[in-house]
Design an enzyme around this catalytic site. Sequence first.
Site, PDB file in Angstrom:
ATOM      1  CE1 TYR A  79     -29.856 -13.991  -4.376  1.00  0.00           C
ATOM      2  CE2 TYR A  79     -27.953 -15.194  -5.189  1.00  0.00           C
ATOM      3  CZ  TYR A  79     -28.780 -14.824  -4.147  1.00  0.00           C
ATOM      4  OH  TYR A  79     -28.513 -15.297  -2.876  1.00  0.00           O
ATOM      5  CB  SER A  80     -29.977 -10.413 -12.071  1.00  0.00           C
ATOM      6  OG  SER A  80     -29.028  -9.584 -11.422  1.00  0.00           O
TER       7      SER A  80
END
Length: 332
Positions: free
Chosen positions: A59-60
Site C-alpha cells: 500500500y503506497s
Amino acid sequence: MERIRFGRTDLAVSPLCLGTMSMGSSAWKRWVLDEHDSIPILRRALDLGINFFDMADWYSLGRNEQVVARSLLRMTQREKLVLATKVFYPMSDDPQDRGLSRQHITLSIDRSLARMGTDYLDLYVIHAFDTHTPVEETMQALDATVRAGKVRYLGASTMYTWQFAKMNHIAAVNGWTPFVNMQCQYNLLYREEEREMFPYCRDAGIALTTFSPLARGFLGRTAGATARTTYDPYQDFYGDDIDREIARRVRELAERRGVSAAHVALAWVAGSPNRNVPIVGAANTRHVEAAVEALGLALDAAERAFLESPYRPRDEINDQNPTRRPRALSPG
C-alpha cells in the site's frame, strides 16, 4: 468497545478492524489519503475503541505503514494496539523484490518494522499464495520471523483452501509456526468462502478477518462512483442481475430499518454465523462511525434470508485470476 479473542491466540481485538489501504500517498493512487487527511480517521477509530489496524507494505509502496503505524504510536501505547501488515506484492521493478521467497520475506519484515517504528508485529500476513516459491521455503522463512521475535502471529489472505491447508500442513510436519488467521473477501455478493475455507478455519480454530463487506462499494453506493471506485480496476467483480437484485433488497431493508444500505450490508457480515472480524475502509471519520454503528444492528433470520435468497454459486475470486469477474454459475 468490547474485545474478542482472535481465534486461539492471546490477541484481544476489537470486533472491527480498520483497513488502511486508503491511507498513505495520493501519488500511489488518486483516491489514497495523504498523512494530513489520514490522522483524523485514525484518531476517531481509537476514540471509538478500535485497536486492530490492517496495513500492507505494498500500500503506497511503504508509505502506508509509515503514516498509519507512526501516527497511531504517537496517539497511544504500542501494547494497546494490534498491528498487522502484509507481504507479497512487488515493491519495485526488481524481480526479486516480490513474492514469498526467503530473501524477500527476510528483507521485507525488517523494512516494514523500520517504516512502522516498532520492534514487532502482532500479525504478519502473506497477501496471496506464491506459485513460484516452494511452500517449504516460505513457511520456514515466516517461522524465522516469529522465532526472532519480530512477529507474534502469522496470517494469510486470498487463496484456495487447499493451498492454505497445504501451507499449514507443511508447517505442522516441520515444527514451524502455522497460520492463525485467514483474511478473505466476504459479502452478500460473494459468499464462496462459506463452502470450504470457513469450515476449515472453524475446525482448525483459525480466526477469520473479512474484507470488502460492501462489495467494493457496490452495496453501499447511493449515487454514482466514489473517488476510490472511479479508479478501482476490481469494480468489474460485481454488477450482474443477481448482484443488482441483492443490492436492491439491501436498500429496501435499509429503508425499512431507517439506516443506510452500508449499515445493512456490514451488519450482515458482522452478524454472520461464520464468526469473523470485518475489515472496514474509511475515507473520512463518518465512515468509521457508521461501521461502528452497524455492529449494533442485529438482523433477524427473516431479514437475513430476504437478503441471501437470490444468491447463486459463482467463480471464486483469487489472486490466481485477479481480474476475472466472478460469474454466477449455471445450475447443474
